[in-house]
Design an enzyme around this catalytic site. Structure first.
Site, PDB file in Angstrom:
ATOM      1  N   HIS A 151      71.146  34.883  77.358  1.00  9.58           N
ATOM      2  CA  HIS A 151      69.696  34.902  77.147  1.00  9.58           C
ATOM      3  C   HIS A 151      69.332  34.172  75.858  1.00  9.58           C
ATOM      4  O   HIS A 151      70.182  33.948  74.996  1.00  9.58           O
ATOM      5  CB  HIS A 151      69.203  36.346  77.002  1.00  9.58           C
ATOM      6  CG  HIS A 151      69.307  37.175  78.239  1.00  9.58           C
ATOM      7  ND1 HIS A 151      69.944  38.390  78.274  1.00  9.58           N
ATOM      8  CD2 HIS A 151      68.813  36.984  79.484  1.00  9.58           C
ATOM      9  CE1 HIS A 151      69.866  38.908  79.492  1.00  9.58           C
ATOM     10  NE2 HIS A 151      69.178  38.074  80.241  1.00  9.58           N
ATOM     11  N   CYS A 183      69.054  44.550  73.556  1.00  8.70           N
ATOM     12  CA  CYS A 183      68.886  44.850  74.988  1.00  8.70           C
ATOM     13  C   CYS A 183      69.015  46.331  75.319  1.00  8.70           C
ATOM     14  O   CYS A 183      68.684  46.746  76.422  1.00  8.70           O
ATOM     15  CB  CYS A 183      69.856  44.030  75.822  1.00  8.70           C
ATOM     16  SG  CYS A 183      71.549  44.397  75.488  1.00  8.70           S
TER      17      CYS A 183
END
Ligand code: CIR
Length: 267
Positions: free
Chosen positions: A166, A254
């Site tokens: 990401h 996350c």
């Protein structure tokens, strides 16, 4: 030097036994028990930084559910967007997340196909949302986010993600005006980013830090980054072992969804 206002609340999601089957780019086994222990310490750090923690039950059908940041983008204290994660197996994660947020927010949008977006690809810098176009997030996802964000005066800049899962695998904010970036990653360009100072790290595990106001969590796997950040004397660094989550390509941001105080923003 600027520091963030601390977020007020965070949602974390329990690690399931099925975490052993979580998605990962490298072979190797995953230990749910060890991950639970690490998540416990992570939650304690958030709580000691002043956040109220809400814990969400896991769902054995969602091995990656503990990576809750990917399921939602919180845009303000009252507004969020449920994403449509890029991996089909992760598109089952949202219902309990929605339930937990519904009572708190006045607006909860939900992305629809063909949009694909993981929250790990969204990095807010002031009124700009950097959106990584990665293997998980596409242009339709960025457009859907832009539509939800526009009424709040936020705009989107897309950024190609060449390395890592990401965008936030390779850059995160330490403070509103300081960006930590993995050496060799392209720096996004926009007039809104001209005041940023950039700090490079050579450690992939070091590029994802979690700023909770003055407190900044740093992965225990990033000792050089830790040493470098000691120079940022206005920040309080906390070392957190998330090695079991790193093995499943996860990082610090996350593992929670954070809600800013009214009229502030956070990462
Ligand atoms: C996945 O591949 O989707 C999970 N195993 C890891 C997700 C990590 N998410 C994040 O860094 N935002």
């Amino acid at each position: 030097m600027k520091v963030f206002a601390a977020p007020v609340w965070a949602l974390i999601r329990e690690v399931t036994d099925s975490f052993a089957l979580a998605l990962r780019s490298q072979p190797g086994s995953l230990d749910p028990e060890r991950a639970r222990f690490q998540l416990q310490h992570y939650a304690r750090c958030l709580s000691e930084a002043g956040l109220v923690i809400q814990r969400l039950a896991g769902d054995e059908n969602c091995p990656d559910g503990c990576f809750i940041e990917d399921d939602c983008v919180i845009l303000a204290d009252s507004t969020a967007v449920l994403t449509r994660p890029g991996e089909p197996s992760r598109q089952l994660e949202w219902p309990l997340v929605a339930q937990a947020l519904e009572g708190l927010l006045t607006r909860l949008d939900r992305m629809q196909a063909p949009a694909r977006l993981d929250g790990g690809d969204v990095l807010r810098v002031g009124d700009l949302l950097l959106v990584g176009l990665s293997g998980r997030s596409n242009a339709a996802g960025a457009e859907a986010l832009a539509a939800s964000a526009a009424p709040l005066g936020l705009r989107v800049l897309t950024v190609p993600v060449a390395k890592g899962l990401h965008l936030k695998s390779c850059m995160t904010l330490l403070a509103p005006d300081r960006m930590l970036i993995l050496a060799g990653s392209p720096r996004p360009e926009d007039p809104a980013l001209s005041q940023l100072s950039w700090i490079e790290t050579e450690e992939p595990a070091g590029a994802n830090v979690l700023a909770l106001g003055r407190t900044v969590l740093v992965s225990a796997a990033a000792s050089s980054t830790w040493t470098r950040l000691q120079a940022e004397s206005d920040l309080v660094l906390r070392r957190v072992d998330v090695s079991e989550f790193h093995r499943a390509d996860g990082a610090l941001t996350c593992l929670s969804l954070r809600l800013p105080a009214p009229d502030t923003w956070c990462v």
